[in-house]
Design an enzyme around this catalytic site. Structure first.
Site, mmCIF file in Angstrom:
data_model
loop_
_atom_site.group_PDB
_atom_site.id
_atom_site.type_symbol
_atom_site.label_atom_id
_atom_site.label_comp_id
_atom_site.label_asym_id
_atom_site.label_seq_id
_atom_site.Cartn_x
_atom_site.Cartn_y
_atom_site.Cartn_z
ATOM 1 N N SER A 62 -7.429 26.325 49.758
ATOM 2 C CA SER A 62 -5.783 26.143 49.785
ATOM 3 C C SER A 62 -5.381 27.483 49.771
ATOM 4 C CB SER A 62 -5.455 25.392 48.558
ATOM 5 O OG SER A 62 -5.587 24.057 48.567
ATOM 6 N N ARG A 119 -8.922 13.221 46.154
ATOM 7 C CA ARG A 119 -8.428 14.195 45.229
ATOM 8 C C ARG A 119 -7.781 13.401 44.066
ATOM 9 N NH1 ARG A 119 -2.944 16.203 44.104
ATOM 10 N NH2 ARG A 119 -3.124 18.504 43.400
ATOM 11 N N LYS A 131 2.079 17.638 43.722
ATOM 12 C CA LYS A 131 1.301 18.755 43.143
ATOM 13 C C LYS A 131 2.197 19.428 42.232
ATOM 14 C CE LYS A 131 -2.179 21.975 44.162
ATOM 15 N NZ LYS A 131 -3.013 23.101 45.106
HETATM 16 N N1 3NM Z 1 -1.633 21.102 47.878
HETATM 17 P P1 3NM Z 1 2.679 15.614 49.696
HETATM 18 S S1 3NM Z 1 0.858 20.996 48.472
HETATM 19 C C1 3NM Z 1 -2.467 18.927 47.315
HETATM 20 O O1 3NM Z 1 0.155 23.864 49.128
HETATM 21 C C2 3NM Z 1 -1.354 19.803 47.647
HETATM 22 O O2 3NM Z 1 -1.655 23.700 48.573
HETATM 23 C C3 3NM Z 1 -0.749 21.904 48.335
HETATM 24 O O3 3NM Z 1 1.373 16.124 48.927
HETATM 25 C C4 3NM Z 1 -0.861 23.128 48.596
HETATM 26 O O4 3NM Z 1 2.289 15.481 50.961
HETATM 27 C C5 3NM Z 1 0.122 19.536 47.996
HETATM 28 O O5 3NM Z 1 3.092 14.382 48.973
HETATM 29 C C6 3NM Z 1 0.548 18.221 47.602
HETATM 30 O O6 3NM Z 1 3.986 16.643 49.273
HETATM 31 C C7 3NM Z 1 0.968 17.471 48.872
#
Ligand code: 3NM
Length: 209
Positions: free
Chosen positions: A106, A38, A135
């Protein structure tokens, strides 16, 4: 698709001095069994260079390699699949382009999850469970209730995502998640392999219980 339980996504904030492939190899050695590339910032050549390196790495360990968003790039490096957000290419169109490759979507609400399942997604992401700084354009946290609802109503594989840390993984698993996804807790760690081993340990404790 081959089932998985710990989904590691590349981040852009690595522990200082570490490279992308090195960190992801550490994650694999710790037990991550699916990898997603990503990258929202790199230019075309940089994307290709990184995707090729990760394709080579995941082949070596025989685990699925998923590319976020960049469908053409996924085809170019022969990734095993693509991951799309709600605002990206419609699923039916993506399916026409990638054929039998894995498509992940997602989802942030049960209607989105049901639609993705109905339209033939291979798996869905369910989140963000907690607030995340990784994100920035994501919706407000959907919490453990969403994980409970998805685990009750969705039959395709789902992976919990968003703010998942070693400190909250147990409650996410307790809510029904059998697959976890993390970015910062893995790639931002001083010890990505150790972080992955600890996630796997929590999942296995639940599987044994
Ligand atoms: N997608 P971390 S949350 C790439 O809810 C991504 O669809 C999400 O990163 C969604 O583990 C997210 O550092 C970020 O919180 C996840």
């Amino acid at each position: 698709m081959k089932d998985f339980r710990l989904y590691a996504i590349t981040g852009e904030n690595f522990h200082p001095g570490r490279g992308l492939a090195e960190v992801m190899e550490q994650a694999i050695l710790g037990g991550a069994d699916i990898i997603q590339f990503r990258d929202k910032h790199s230019g075309k050549e940089e994307l290709l260079r990184k995707a090729k390196a990760l394709r080579e790495l995941t082949r070596r360990y025989d685990i699925p390699f998923i590319v976020n968003d960049h469908v053409e790039l996924a085809l170019e490096v022969d990734a095993d699949g693509i991951h799309l957000g709600q605002g990206d290419l419609p699923l039916a169109e993506a399916r026409r382009i990638v054929g039998s490759k894995i498509i992940g979507i997602s989802t942030h609400a049960i209607e989105e999850a049901l639609a993705a399942q109905e339209q033939g997604a291979d798996y869905i992401g369910a989140g963000p469970v907690y607030a995340t700084r990784t994100k920035l354009d994501v919706v407000a946290p959907v919490g453990l209730d969403y994980i409970r609802e998805v685990s009750r109503r969705i039959s395709i594989p789902f992976v919990a995502i968003g703010g998942i840390k070693l400190g909250n993984a147990d409650e996410v698993i307790e809510a029904g998640a059998t697959r976890l996804c993390a970015i910062s807790e893995i790639v931002g760690s001083e010890d990505p392999a150790g972080a992955c081993r600890a996630f796997i340990d929590r999942l296995e404790r639940k599987e044994r219980a």
